[in-house]
Design a protein around this motif. Structure first.
Motif, mmCIF file in Angstrom:
data_model
loop_
_atom_site.group_PDB
_atom_site.id
_atom_site.type_symbol
_atom_site.label_atom_id
_atom_site.label_comp_id
_atom_site.label_asym_id
_atom_site.label_seq_id
_atom_site.Cartn_x
_atom_site.Cartn_y
_atom_site.Cartn_z
ATOM 1 N N PHE A 36 46.268 8.748 40.060
ATOM 2 C CA PHE A 36 47.278 8.364 40.655
ATOM 3 C C PHE A 36 47.479 9.031 41.969
ATOM 4 N N CYS A 49 58.790 8.423 39.491
ATOM 5 C CA CYS A 49 59.340 7.009 39.993
ATOM 6 C C CYS A 49 58.421 5.910 39.320
ATOM 7 N N HIS A 51 57.174 3.383 40.344
ATOM 8 C CA HIS A 51 55.904 2.680 41.096
ATOM 9 C C HIS A 51 55.069 3.633 41.177
ATOM 10 N N CYS A 52 55.583 4.941 41.705
ATOM 11 C CA CYS A 52 54.439 5.804 42.071
ATOM 12 C C CYS A 52 54.324 6.886 41.258
ATOM 13 N N HIS A 59 60.438 12.933 46.123
ATOM 14 C CA HIS A 59 60.256 11.615 46.173
ATOM 15 C C HIS A 59 60.668 11.299 47.626
ATOM 16 N N GLN A 62 58.619 6.528 50.105
ATOM 17 C CA GLN A 62 57.347 6.440 49.805
ATOM 18 C C GLN A 62 56.640 5.108 50.066
ATOM 19 N N LEU A 64 53.813 2.591 49.037
ATOM 20 C CA LEU A 64 52.619 2.332 48.012
ATOM 21 C C LEU A 64 52.095 0.973 48.436
ATOM 22 N N TRP A 72 63.208 6.285 45.021
ATOM 23 C CA TRP A 72 62.860 6.808 43.723
ATOM 24 C C TRP A 72 63.398 5.677 42.860
#
Length: 101
Positions: A36, A49, A51-52, A59, A62, A64, A72
């Motif tokens: 990841f 989070c 998503h990430c 956080h 970010q 992605l 977040w």
């Protein structure tokens, strides 16, 4: 096809996907690859989070692919469980590596 049969098939395919994902993660960890986007020596945050996977306190904003810039967001219960299972598997792999040395 009855709704319960379809639900059962979908759940079965999700279980197969989860097993395959856990195996890929275990193999990557055993080879010392990043997971990841993070090194395998850094624990996966179960409450990172949605998503990430980055913890809330680290956080900020970010980016992605597929999500874009995001703040977040709380993970789902299923994500938390999967992340905890992955951490457990990684601990077992690390312990086995130490025993082999």
């Amino acid at each position: 096809m009855a709704d319960h049969e379809l639900t059962s098939r979908v759940q079965g395919s999700r279980d197969i996907e989860l097993i395959a994902l856990r195996e890929r993660i275990a193999m990557a960890a055993a080879q010392g690859q990043a997971l990841f986007g993070r090194p395998t020596d850094r624990p996966i945050a179960p409450y990172g989070c949605r998503h990430c996977g980055i913890p809330r306190d680290e956080h900020g904003q970010q980016w992605l692919a597929g999500v874009g810039v995001h703040g977040w967001e709380a993970p789902t219960d299923r994500q938390i469980l999967r992340r905890m299972q992955i951490r457990r598997d990684l601990r077992r792999i690390r312990a086995a590596r130490l025993e082999d040395q």
